[in-house]
Structures are given as structure tokens and as C-alpha cells.
Write a protein that holds these residues in place. Sequence first.
Motif, short mmCIF file in Angstrom:
data_model
loop_
_atom_site.label_atom_id
_atom_site.label_comp_id
_atom_site.label_asym_id
_atom_site.label_seq_id
_atom_site.Cartn_x
_atom_site.Cartn_y
_atom_site.Cartn_z
N THR A 11 93.35 18.50 -41.02
CA THR A 11 93.10 18.44 -39.59
C THR A 11 93.29 19.82 -38.99
OG1 THR A 11 95.39 17.80 -39.18
CG2 THR A 11 93.80 16.03 -39.39
N ILE A 12 92.41 20.17 -38.10
CA ILE A 12 92.48 21.45 -37.42
C ILE A 12 92.87 21.16 -35.98
CG2 ILE A 12 91.13 23.45 -36.69
CD1 ILE A 12 89.38 22.98 -39.15
N PRO A 13 93.80 21.91 -35.44
CA PRO A 13 94.19 21.65 -34.04
C PRO A 13 92.96 21.68 -33.14
CG PRO A 13 95.58 23.33 -35.02
CD PRO A 13 94.50 23.04 -36.00
N PRO A 14 92.98 20.88 -32.08
CA PRO A 14 91.82 20.87 -31.18
C PRO A 14 91.58 22.25 -30.60
CG PRO A 14 93.66 19.67 -30.22
CD PRO A 14 94.06 20.04 -31.62
N SER A 15 90.30 22.54 -30.40
CA SER A 15 89.98 23.86 -29.86
C SER A 15 90.29 23.87 -28.36
CB SER A 15 88.52 24.19 -30.10
OG SER A 15 87.70 23.24 -29.47
N GLY A 16 90.57 25.00 -27.89
CA GLY A 16 90.90 25.17 -26.49
C GLY A 16 91.11 26.64 -26.23
N ASN A 17 92.09 26.96 -25.47
CA ASN A 17 92.39 28.36 -25.19
C ASN A 17 93.21 29.01 -26.29
OD1 ASN A 17 90.99 28.22 -22.83
ND2 ASN A 17 92.78 27.76 -21.57
#
Length: 82
Positions: A11-17
Motif C-alpha cells: 500500500t502506498i500512502p494516499p497522494s496529497g501534499n
Amino acid sequence: MEAGDNRPPITIPPSGNAKHSLLDSYAFVPAVALKTTAVAVPECSVSEVTSCLDEAITQERRWIEDALPHLETKLTCGDAIA
């Protein structure tokens, strides 16, 4: 874990800033240099490659000639095209 065990999905952390970055040990590659200027490249003959290719083509043609008659009949799971 043993070979063949199911592994949990990556799992890859959700994209964001948030920006993801590699550790310095992965991100920075130290420069290297050769201590010699002499380069030895072995000679190669193209005819060697051609002769190997000719033999492979001959074997493939033999396989095709043997396999084609088998394809004219209905094959079952125990049949082998060799």
C-alpha cells in the motif's frame, strides 16, 4: 515468509501534499572513475552467431514438420507434440 506464501498487498500512502523521497543512501550515488585508460575488447566473429542461428532454424523446421500432422486430428490432454 516461505516461497509460495501469499503476501499482503503493498500500500502506498494516499497522494496529497506530502512528498515522498528516498533515503540519502538510495538517492545519492557517488561518482566513480576508472584508474586505467586501456580497454580490452575481445574480437568476435559474426559467422559464429550465424551458424548457431542456422541450427536453431533447422530444429524449428523439423519440429513444425512433426507437429503439423498432429494438428489435423483432435488432440486430447494426454497427447504431446514433441
